[in-house]
Design an enzyme around this catalytic site. Structure first.
Site, PDB file in Angstrom:
ATOM      1  N   CYS A 269       0.785  -1.249  -0.041  1.00 57.04           N
ATOM      2  CA  CYS A 269       0.005  -0.128  -0.297  1.00 57.04           C
ATOM      3  C   CYS A 269       0.926   1.050  -0.025  1.00 57.04           C
ATOM      4  CB  CYS A 269      -0.852   0.029   1.122  1.00 57.04           C
ATOM      5  SG  CYS A 269      -0.299   0.079   2.732  1.00 57.04           S
ATOM      6  N   ALA A 270       0.246   2.466   0.509  1.00 60.15           N
ATOM      7  CA  ALA A 270       0.971   3.780   0.261  1.00 60.15           C
ATOM      8  C   ALA A 270       2.366   3.768   1.154  1.00 60.15           C
ATOM      9  CB  ALA A 270       0.178   4.808   0.888  1.00 60.15           C
TER      10      ALA A 270
END
Length: 701
Positions: free
Chosen positions: A635-636
């Site tokens: 993810c980020a």
């Protein structure tokens, strides 16, 4: 001795406990993937938000027809279209997240989304009245039936003009009722010239199946299809169904007679049918659930200013360590659970408040140009917005409303909505307080706890993390520094202070919105530019943010300084070692006495690429080897891995490779916090795993 029934009961109990434990282990990976799915569209919002905010400021300060006007409008619409299509973006993202980024699944999700909304459009219609039930009050206050049946013709009606002394254009004044007695009692309902029921703003009510009186705000255009305004919820469910269908049927082989539809061609067909029950479920439940969410949004907004913001942040920040905060705030940011502009108008019935709103609105806007009068009435303003600015009127969710108001501040701004009790930004603005100055001062406090002889060597680490937090609102380098060293610092110090920041921001009605994080860039785009560009908010609203940040700065500094000092938290550089570099893999393996004969992966790429491949290989090893790895995702800021057995994962070994701020293991779910490098690690791990599994298979053959 235990009897048979006792033994049977114990077995059943043990099976139930084992089943619940198994379910618990599966929940974290599932929610983790869902959170990752949310990050894909969220990653688009920062640039879209900048375009929207800057574009609105340029166009609103330029004359119509000029280059700047069109340029600003272009930027504004480029950003606005992203927020207007969040449901389908979430639909695609969920499908990608659960199918290892399959393009077929993404396309299938769009098909499913269209089918689900198309079914609703076919059954959706406006609430209409029977001609025989329409009565009108004449100037002498007597009631008269508007339509009279043509003699001898059951289905034909005519208007009895002889007894009416005003025209059909005034039909909004008419009252619809099932009988003259009900009309006389004042219990009728207003209708328009098409004999459709309308609300006080002139917006029509809808019917769906057996459900009547569905507010206009619960209906919207989903990529061109007029259907229920389900926000991101329907998109999430359709994306999940599309992913399930893809995973189960993408390699299915059908009989030869219909083999053309085998494999990936079968997936959209199955999804086409699978979303039919989902569409009916939403049709049965959403009108009630949607009205319930709207009621929740209104009720939470009536709490004393700041209390709703404080409660929100306690929940949101507590989920950050697990990466699930995106799941929590999505409904509040993008559905009517976070408030609704249409509902705010409809619930404002106090004549005094209505007059205050009209007076303030006339002061803030060009009333003569917009309505042709310098003394507008509340109903006129409401009808103007609901009729000519439907995107603004139907906007719901804390962030969506903020963006729509910024884009249409010439007709409605945050100061106007304050009068209606709509505190836009209550679930966003609080982040600026601790992201601009709070956490950077916490970083300074941790650095000052480092022995003087080591401070110079670690200054760069703390300064870069603090400046990143201030500028962009990315908090993880600082947060995870103390989260993994001393979790009590996160939950006992940071979370309460962050909640107080939200409390103060809500109390001061700071309407500054944001993209994802509350850094200085977002403050300029969504605070300073709307204020100086088109006076979208009051000076108190925009500059109180800095006041809250000023309060948070010393609060964070002194809290963290003494907590780290007297809690004896060994932040980087405080252990007395002037060399604060993380240990290399060779140092770690030598200290552990492990075999350092690594498997080499030959390639002709640069040494930096070799180093990345080697690091990916070692991460796989510390995760328990390729046999223990089920799935790899990112993810980020985190590498997210699903393993078969979490107990064999060597967390310290992974961190020793460098780059990671920490690691979190929950059952079979492993999250390694990198803050950016995970996007480079993920594909290389997938490549290495493929090579290892191929080699293993060839060896078995």
């Amino acid at each position: 001795m235990k009897n048979v029934s006792q033994k049977t009961g114990e077995k059943s109990s043990n099976k139930f406990v084992a089943k619940m434990k198994s379910m618990g282990k599966n929940i974290m990976p599932t929610l983790s993937k869902l959170s990752k799915a949310f990050l894909l569209p969220i990653a688009l919002l920062p640039i879209a938000g900048v375009f929207l905010g800057v574009g609105a400021a340029i166009s609103s300060n330029a004359s119509d027809g000029t280059f700047l006007f069109y340029f600003g409008s272009l930027l504004n619409k480029m950003g606005d279209v992203c927020f207007g299509n969040l449901p389908v973006l979430f639909c695609i993202s969920v499908a990608l997240a659960y199918t290892k980024d399959s393009g077929i699944a993404a396309l299938t999700a769009v098909v499913g989304f269209l089918v689900m909304n198309g079914m609703q459009a076919a059954l959706l219609h406006t609430n209409s009245v029977e001609q025989s039930t329409v009565y009108v009050q004449l100037q002498d206050n007597s009631w008269h039936q508007l339509y009279s049946q043509v003699a001898g013709q059951d289905n034909k009606w005519w208007i009895d003009w002889e007894n009416l002394n005003f025209g059909l254009q005034d039909i909004a004044k008419y009252v619809s009722a099932s009988s003259k007695n009900i009309a006389e009692a004042g219990e009728g309902v207003a209708i328009n010239s098409n004999l459709e029921y309308i609300d006080a703003a002139g917006s029509v009510y809808y019917s769906l199946l057996w459900i009547n009186w569905i507010p206009n705000g619960l209906i919207t255009s989903n990529i061109g299809v007029n259907s229920l305004n389900t926000g991101v919820f329907a998109g999430i469910f359709v994306g999940a169904i599309a992913a399930k269908c893809y995973n189960k049927f993408h390699d299915t082989q059908l009989p030869s007679a219909i083999s053309f539809f085998s494999g990936t061609k079968l997936v959209p067909i199955i999804t086409f049918v699978a979303v039919i029950p989902l569409s009916f479920i939403f049709m049965f439940l959403w009108p009630y659930l949607g009205m319930g969410l709207a009621a929740f949004g209104q009720a939470s907004g009536k709490l004393p200013y700041g209390v709703d913001s404080l409660i929100y942040e306690v929940a949101e920040r507590s989920l950050v360590p697990f990466g699930l905060h995106h799941v929590f705030y999505a409904p509040l940011w993008w559905t009517n659970a976070g408030g609704s502009i249409a509902e705010a108008f409809e619930k404002t019935v106090d004549p005094i408040v209505q007059q205050q709103f009209a007076d303030l609105w006339a002061k803030n806007h060009d009333a003569m140009g917009l309505l042709g009068t310098a003394d507008p009435k509340f109903d006129q303003i409401r009808n103007l917005i609901s009729t000519n600015y439907t995107d603004l009127w139907k906007s719901m969710g804390d962030q969506t409303m903020a963006y729509k108001v910024i884009a249409n501040s010439d007709v409605l701004n945050f100061k106007d909505l304050d009068i209606l009790g709509l505190n836009i930004g209550r679930f966003q603005a609080g982040k600026f307080g601790f992201m601009l100055l709070g956490l950077p001062m916490a970083g300074l406090a941790m650095w000052l706890n480092v022995p003087k002889e080591n401070r110079k060597s670690v200054m760069g680490i703390y300064f870069s993390a603090s400046f990143t937090c201030f500028l962009t609102g990315i908090t993880e380098p600082i947060e995870y520094t103390f989260l993994f060293l001393a979790p009590w610092l996160f939950y006992g110090v940071h979370m309460p202070l962050a909640s107080i920041s939200f409390l103060l921001s809500g109390l001061f009605r700071t309407h500054v919105s944001m993209t994802v994080s509350g850094g200085f860039i977002d403050y300029v785009v969504f605070g300073l530019i709307p204020f100086f560009g088109n006076k979208a908010m009051s000076a108190t609203s925009v500059f109180a943010i800095l006041g809250v940040a000023g309060i948070m700065a010393p609060a964070y500094f002194f809290s963290f300084y003494f907590a780290v000092k007297y809690g004896n938290v060994m932040v980087p550089g405080r252990d007395g070692n002037s060399d604060v570099k993380l240990a290399t893999k060779a140092d770690y393996k030598e200290a552990k006495g492990l075999n350092t004969d690594d498997t080499k992966i030959e390639n002709n790429k640069s040494s930096s690429e070799n180093a990345r491949i080697e690091k990916a290989t070692k991460i796989i090893e510390f995760l328990g080897g390729e046999a223990n790895i089920v799935d790899i995702d990112a993810c980020a800021s985190r590498l997210r891995v699903t393993v078969k057995d979490g107990s064999v994962v060597d967390k310290e070994g992974i961190i020793s490779l460098g780059g990671a701020n920490g690691a979190l293991i929950r059952g079979t779910n492993v999250q390694i916090v990198y803050g950016g490098e995970q996007e480079a690690i993920k594909p290389r791990m997938i490549k290495v795993l493929g090579q290892q599994r191929k080699a293993k298979k060839d060896k078995q053959v």
